[in-house]
Design a protein around this motif. Structure first.
Motif, PDB file in Angstrom:
ATOM      1  N   GLU A 141      10.553  -4.519 -28.276  1.00 27.64           N
ATOM      2  CA  GLU A 141      10.924  -3.868 -27.014  1.00 27.64           C
ATOM      3  C   GLU A 141      10.286  -4.658 -25.871  1.00 27.64           C
ATOM      4  OE1 GLU A 141      12.524  -0.708 -26.706  1.00 27.64           O
ATOM      5  OE2 GLU A 141      12.812  -0.571 -28.868  1.00 27.64           O
ATOM      6  N   ILE A 142      11.095  -5.022 -24.890  1.00 25.63           N
ATOM      7  CA  ILE A 142      10.583  -5.775 -23.743  1.00 25.63           C
ATOM      8  C   ILE A 142      11.089  -5.128 -22.458  1.00 25.63           C
ATOM      9  CG2 ILE A 142      10.610  -7.980 -22.499  1.00 25.63           C
ATOM     10  CD1 ILE A 142      11.040  -9.369 -25.186  1.00 25.63           C
ATOM     11  N   GLU A 143      10.168  -4.908 -21.543  1.00 24.30           N
ATOM     12  CA  GLU A 143      10.549  -4.582 -20.175  1.00 24.30           C
ATOM     13  C   GLU A 143      10.137  -5.778 -19.339  1.00 24.30           C
ATOM     14  OE1 GLU A 143       9.801  -1.534 -16.437  1.00 24.30           O
ATOM     15  OE2 GLU A 143       9.029  -0.978 -18.406  1.00 24.30           O
ATOM     16  N   ARG A 144      11.090  -6.383 -18.692  1.00 21.23           N
ATOM     17  CA  ARG A 144      10.820  -7.555 -17.854  1.00 21.23           C
ATOM     18  C   ARG A 144      11.012  -7.153 -16.400  1.00 21.23           C
ATOM     19  NH1 ARG A 144      12.824 -13.284 -19.698  1.00 21.23           N
ATOM     20  NH2 ARG A 144      10.816 -13.089 -20.744  1.00 21.23           N
ATOM     21  N   ILE A 145       9.998  -7.451 -15.583  1.00 18.16           N
ATOM     22  CA  ILE A 145      10.044  -7.177 -14.150  1.00 18.16           C
ATOM     23  C   ILE A 145       9.936  -8.517 -13.436  1.00 18.16           C
ATOM     24  CG2 ILE A 145       8.956  -5.965 -12.221  1.00 18.16           C
ATOM     25  CD1 ILE A 145       7.674  -4.095 -14.367  1.00 18.16           C
ATOM     26  N   MET A 146      10.918  -8.801 -12.579  1.00 17.59           N
ATOM     27  CA  MET A 146      10.928 -10.056 -11.839  1.00 17.59           C
ATOM     28  C   MET A 146      10.958  -9.732 -10.347  1.00 17.59           C
ATOM     29  SD  MET A 146      13.680 -11.978 -14.278  1.00 17.59           S
ATOM     30  CE  MET A 146      14.818 -10.631 -14.021  1.00 17.59           C
ATOM     31  N   ILE A 147       9.996 -10.265  -9.631  1.00 15.08           N
ATOM     32  CA  ILE A 147       9.875  -9.973  -8.208  1.00 15.08           C
ATOM     33  C   ILE A 147      10.024 -11.287  -7.449  1.00 15.08           C
ATOM     34  CG2 ILE A 147       8.466  -8.857  -6.451  1.00 15.08           C
ATOM     35  CD1 ILE A 147       6.943  -7.594  -8.934  1.00 15.08           C
ATOM     36  N   ALA A 148      11.034 -11.352  -6.597  1.00 12.81           N
ATOM     37  CA  ALA A 148      11.399 -12.599  -5.931  1.00 12.81           C
ATOM     38  C   ALA A 148      10.294 -13.142  -5.032  1.00 12.81           C
ATOM     39  CB  ALA A 148      12.676 -12.393  -5.121  1.00 12.81           C
ATOM     40  N   ARG A 149       9.530 -12.230  -4.423  1.00 11.34           N
ATOM     41  CA  ARG A 149       8.519 -12.664  -3.449  1.00 11.34           C
ATOM     42  C   ARG A 149       7.448 -11.597  -3.337  1.00 11.34           C
ATOM     43  NH1 ARG A 149       9.842 -12.089   2.276  1.00 11.34           N
ATOM     44  NH2 ARG A 149       8.101 -12.924   3.449  1.00 11.34           N
ATOM     45  N   VAL A 150       6.192 -11.979  -3.574  1.00  8.56           N
ATOM     46  CA  VAL A 150       5.066 -11.051  -3.443  1.00  8.56           C
ATOM     47  C   VAL A 150       3.944 -11.703  -2.644  1.00  8.56           C
ATOM     48  CG1 VAL A 150       5.497  -9.874  -5.654  1.00  8.56           C
ATOM     49  CG2 VAL A 150       3.895 -11.781  -5.588  1.00  8.56           C
ATOM     50  N   ASP A 151       3.086 -10.838  -2.144  1.00  7.84           N
ATOM     51  CA  ASP A 151       1.820 -11.268  -1.549  1.00  7.84           C
ATOM     52  C   ASP A 151       0.747 -10.405  -2.210  1.00  7.84           C
ATOM     53  OD1 ASP A 151      -0.105 -12.440   0.029  1.00  7.84           O
ATOM     54  OD2 ASP A 151       0.593 -11.606   1.914  1.00  7.84           O
ATOM     55  N   VAL A 152      -0.469 -10.893  -2.249  1.00 10.49           N
ATOM     56  CA  VAL A 152      -1.565 -10.085  -2.781  1.00 10.49           C
ATOM     57  C   VAL A 152      -2.043  -9.177  -1.659  1.00 10.49           C
ATOM     58  CG1 VAL A 152      -3.868 -10.102  -3.794  1.00 10.49           C
ATOM     59  CG2 VAL A 152      -2.221 -11.865  -4.439  1.00 10.49           C
ATOM     60  N   SER A 153      -1.861  -7.855  -1.853  1.00 14.27           N
ATOM     61  CA  SER A 153      -2.209  -6.903  -0.796  1.00 14.27           C
ATOM     62  C   SER A 153      -3.614  -6.343  -0.946  1.00 14.27           C
ATOM     63  CB  SER A 153      -1.207  -5.744  -0.779  1.00 14.27           C
ATOM     64  OG  SER A 153      -1.261  -5.033  -1.996  1.00 14.27           O
ATOM     65  N   ASP A 154      -4.195  -6.460  -2.134  1.00 11.38           N
ATOM     66  CA  ASP A 154      -5.541  -5.923  -2.353  1.00 11.38           C
ATOM     67  C   ASP A 154      -6.209  -6.712  -3.464  1.00 11.38           C
ATOM     68  OD1 ASP A 154      -7.662  -4.155  -1.803  1.00 11.38           O
ATOM     69  OD2 ASP A 154      -7.051  -2.813  -3.412  1.00 11.38           O
ATOM     70  N   ARG A 155      -7.514  -6.896  -3.318  1.00 12.95           N
ATOM     71  CA  ARG A 155      -8.296  -7.620  -4.307  1.00 12.95           C
ATOM     72  C   ARG A 155      -9.511  -6.779  -4.664  1.00 12.95           C
ATOM     73  NH1 ARG A 155      -5.803 -10.881  -0.741  1.00 12.95           N
ATOM     74  NH2 ARG A 155      -5.031 -12.897  -1.470  1.00 12.95           N
ATOM     75  N   GLY A 156      -9.688  -6.524  -5.952  1.00 13.64           N
ATOM     76  CA  GLY A 156     -10.852  -5.767  -6.397  1.00 13.64           C
ATOM     77  C   GLY A 156     -12.108  -6.614  -6.326  1.00 13.64           C
ATOM     78  N   ASN A 157     -13.249  -5.959  -6.395  1.00 17.30           N
ATOM     79  CA  ASN A 157     -14.526  -6.672  -6.378  1.00 17.30           C
ATOM     80  C   ASN A 157     -14.702  -7.463  -7.670  1.00 17.30           C
ATOM     81  OD1 ASN A 157     -15.092  -5.453  -3.931  1.00 17.30           O
ATOM     82  ND2 ASN A 157     -16.250  -3.791  -4.868  1.00 17.30           N
ATOM     83  N   ARG A 158     -15.262  -8.656  -7.555  1.00 19.78           N
ATOM     84  CA  ARG A 158     -15.575  -9.461  -8.735  1.00 19.78           C
ATOM     85  C   ARG A 158     -17.010  -9.179  -9.142  1.00 19.78           C
ATOM     86  NH1 ARG A 158     -14.468 -15.515  -8.930  1.00 19.78           N
ATOM     87  NH2 ARG A 158     -14.612 -15.036 -11.136  1.00 19.78           N
TER      88      ARG A 158
END
Length: 194
Positions: A141-158
């Motif tokens: 079973e595969i669900e494939r999600i393809m997003i043409a254009r994204v930006d990183v809106s949030d970054r967690g603490n390292r």
């Protein structure tokens, strides 16, 4: 009566990035083509997808509930924590393009110097836009999600400690597709329309 086969579990997953405009697969089982980079191991928590809508409500005199609603905008986000430290993940986390990074080869010496990557941060940037691909896999079973254009809106603490891997928690925000097409395209195997 319910059908247990319709219950989907994300046992494992893969995540890929590519430059915006890179050709996407045309089926859920087609290989990710030239230009797509596998971002490697991810945290066992997997993918967290969120959807949202902003609506306008039309009220009428004497009515307690809206008589009509209209969607003003729809948005969503995809949150994943990555475990490997690679140049691609450093670019996404620190919002630095590859052209602004320098890779210095190892030197035997003396003194010996290991290979290293260097870059600076701290200046405002427009963000790092990429195409994003996600495969959620349970057996065949595969669900494939393809997003043409994204930006990183949030970054967690390292966090860097002896108790856990140094990870990159990234939340990707879909943006309008560059050609005006669908921002997010999905393929789900073994789900019928009827």
């Amino acid at each position: 009566m319910g059908n247990a086969d319709n219950i989907k579990i994300g046992v494992k997953g893969k995540c890929y990035v590519a430059p915006v405009g890179t050709t996407m697969p045309t089926t859920p089982v087609a290989a990710w083509g030239t230009g797509w980079v596998d971002l490697g191991y991810m945290h066992p928590d997997g993918l967290e997808e969120a959807l949202g809508e902003d609506r306008t409500e039309v009220m009428a005199w004497g009515e307690e509930a809206p008589v009509k609603t209209r969607v003003k905008s729809r948005d969503g986000s995809f949150k994943i924590t990555f475990l490997e430290t690679t140049a691609d993940l450093l670019q996404l986390y620190y919002a630095v393009e590859a052209d602004d990074m320098t890779s210095t080869a190892a030197a035997v010496g003396p003194p010996a110097v290991p290979q290293f990557l260097s870059f600076g941060t701290g200046q405002a940037s427009p963000g790092i836009e990429r195409a994003l691909g996600i495969d959620i896999i349970e057996g065949d079973e595969i669900e494939r999600i393809m997003i043409a254009r994204v930006d990183v809106s949030d970054r967690g603490n390292r966090k860097r400690s002896a108790d856990d891997a140094s990870s990159f928690e990234l939340t990707f925000k879909p943006l309008a597709a560059p050609s005006g097409g669908q921002a997010v395209q999905r393929f789900l195997t073994n789900v019928s329309l009827t």
